[in-house]
Structures are given as C-alpha cells and as structure tokens.
Write an enzyme that holds these catalytic residues in place. Structure first.
Site, PDB file in Angstrom:
ATOM      1  N   GLY A   7      31.539 -73.434 -75.005  1.00 48.07           N
ATOM      2  CA  GLY A   7      30.254 -73.778 -74.408  1.00 48.07           C
ATOM      3  C   GLY A   7      29.680 -75.045 -75.036  1.00 48.07           C
ATOM      4  O   GLY A   7      29.807 -75.256 -76.242  1.00 48.07           O
ATOM      5  N   VAL A  19      31.430 -88.485 -86.438  1.00 51.50           N
ATOM      6  CA  VAL A  19      32.842 -88.445 -86.816  1.00 51.50           C
ATOM      7  C   VAL A  19      33.485 -89.815 -86.607  1.00 51.50           C
ATOM      8  O   VAL A  19      34.193 -90.335 -87.478  1.00 51.50           O
ATOM      9  CB  VAL A  19      33.598 -87.371 -86.001  1.00 51.50           C
ATOM     10  CG1 VAL A  19      35.107 -87.494 -86.219  1.00 51.50           C
ATOM     11  CG2 VAL A  19      33.124 -85.974 -86.391  1.00 51.50           C
ATOM     12  N   ASP A 123      24.244 -69.763 -80.113  1.00 50.54           N
ATOM     13  CA  ASP A 123      24.110 -68.354 -80.499  1.00 50.54           C
ATOM     14  C   ASP A 123      23.879 -68.187 -81.997  1.00 50.54           C
ATOM     15  O   ASP A 123      23.396 -67.150 -82.436  1.00 50.54           O
ATOM     16  CB  ASP A 123      25.372 -67.569 -80.114  1.00 50.54           C
ATOM     17  CG  ASP A 123      25.638 -67.591 -78.625  1.00 50.54           C
ATOM     18  OD1 ASP A 123      24.677 -67.777 -77.855  1.00 50.54           O
ATOM     19  OD2 ASP A 123      26.812 -67.434 -78.234  1.00 50.54           O
TER      20      ASP A 123
END
Length: 216
Positions: A7, A19, A123
């Site tokens: 996700g 990065v 989450d």
C-alpha cells in the site's frame, strides 16, 4: 536500488528522494524498481538521478508505483527476482513498505541479497519502529474528517462510528480517539461486548451530550 511496495503511504516519495540524493552524494549509482516486487521479477529497473527525484517531496503516493505480487510469494518468483537483480548487477536493495514488503526483503536476504528495510505503513504495525512513514499524515486526515463529522453528529443528536484503517493494529483508532475526545475506542487487540458500547452511548446522552463518537 530502491523500491516501494504494498500500500502507498504519504512520505514514500520523500524517502525515495532521500535515498537517491544520499547515495549520489556518496558516489553510489541508484536504480529504481517500478511496481514493487512484480516489477523486480519483470526487470522494470531504471537508473535514478537527483533530477528524477526533483519536485516530488510534496507529492503523495509513490513515483515508483506499487503493486502486490502473488508471484513473488512463491520460491520460483523469488528466484526470478534474484536473477534479475544479479543480471542488473545490483549490490543491494532499499525496500520501502509495510509488513508484507519487509517480509519480501527478508526473503531476498535469504538468497544473499543485501537489503535495507524502511517501515512505511499508515497502520503503524511494523515491529521495532515507533512511527512509520505515512502515520502522521493519516492521523491528520482522520482528525480533519472527524471535525467535519462532529458538526453533523451534533446537529442531529447522533452517535457516529468512525472506522479507521489499521488492519490488526489499533494505533490510528486509539490516537485519533484521544485527540478528538471520542466516547469510546474499539481496538482489534481488545475484545469488547456490544452491550458495553451501548452502555457508553447511553451514559453519554444521560450526561447531556448531544453526540457520541465511537472509533474502531
């Protein structure tokens, strides 16, 4: 090499940019894998420069795109991905993603691929990290939505059930409930009887409140 998988989460682009810019500063060439592990299997690998990641820090989602790969879950798919990495002379992979993505990184490590995992999941269910990429934005989005719902709930004397994302982790539900002053929060980690929920709502109205917010 860097990829985003699973996700999408706000902040992934900023991480990709970090990065690329850090690697370039240290003289390391960087390539991006498009569409996650599925793209790794197909060899969707392209060089990334600082110009490629310019102006993306404020954008949501991921410029590398993302996809879930059932093929990579198999040993055959993993071996195919490793073959593509070796053919492209990739020394290491930075994986930006959640639980499934980091499990994929662990699978690559068993084949001798050097990996770095960057937790990115709204989450906030990645072990070992206090807050993963995307969580803060998700919380702010929830609170903004609740601010608008509260007016309607108050006008109509209603009880609203606010369902947040989080899968098996109740972090978003719990923290947003605290911030918004909800009457109750139901967490996946805690069993609650429906009678208890009804009692909380009833007590709220007895105390004179004209709305109730229940977060799940």
């Amino acid at each position: 090499q860097v990829l985003t998988s699973g996700g999408d989460a706000p902040g992934m682009n900023a991480c990709v940019r970090a990065v690329v810019r850090t690697a370039t500063f240290h003289g390391v060439e960087v390539a991006g894998i498009y569409e996650g592990y599925q793209g790794m299997i197909r060899g969707e690998i392209k060089d990334l420069t600082t110009r490629d990641v310019g102006g993306i820090i404020q954008r949501g989602g991921t410029i590398l795109q993302t996809a879930r790969s059932e093929e990579f879950r198999t040993k055959q798919g993993q071996r195919e991905a490793v073959r593509e990495l070796n053919e492209n002379k990739i020394d290491g992979v930075v994986v930006i993603g959640g639980d499934g993505s980091l499990n994929g990184a662990r699978a690559l490590a068993t084949y001798g691929i050097k990996v770095i995992g960057v937790p990115a999941s709204i989450d906030n269910d990645i072990w070992g990290t206090e807050m993963s990429i995307g969580v803060d934005t998700a919380l702010n989005t929830i609170i903004n939505a609740i601010d608008q719902l509260r007016d309607t709930a108050s006008s109509h004397n209603r009880a609203f059930i606010i369902e947040t994302m989080g899968r098996n982790c109740g972090y978003l539900a719990q923290v947003s409930a605290i911030i918004s002053g909800a009457e109750m929060v139901l967490l996946p980690e805690v069993d609650v009887e429906i009678q208890d929920v009804a009692k909380v709502i009833e007590d709220s109205y007895i105390r004179g409140k004209n709305l109730s917010l229940i977060h799940i």
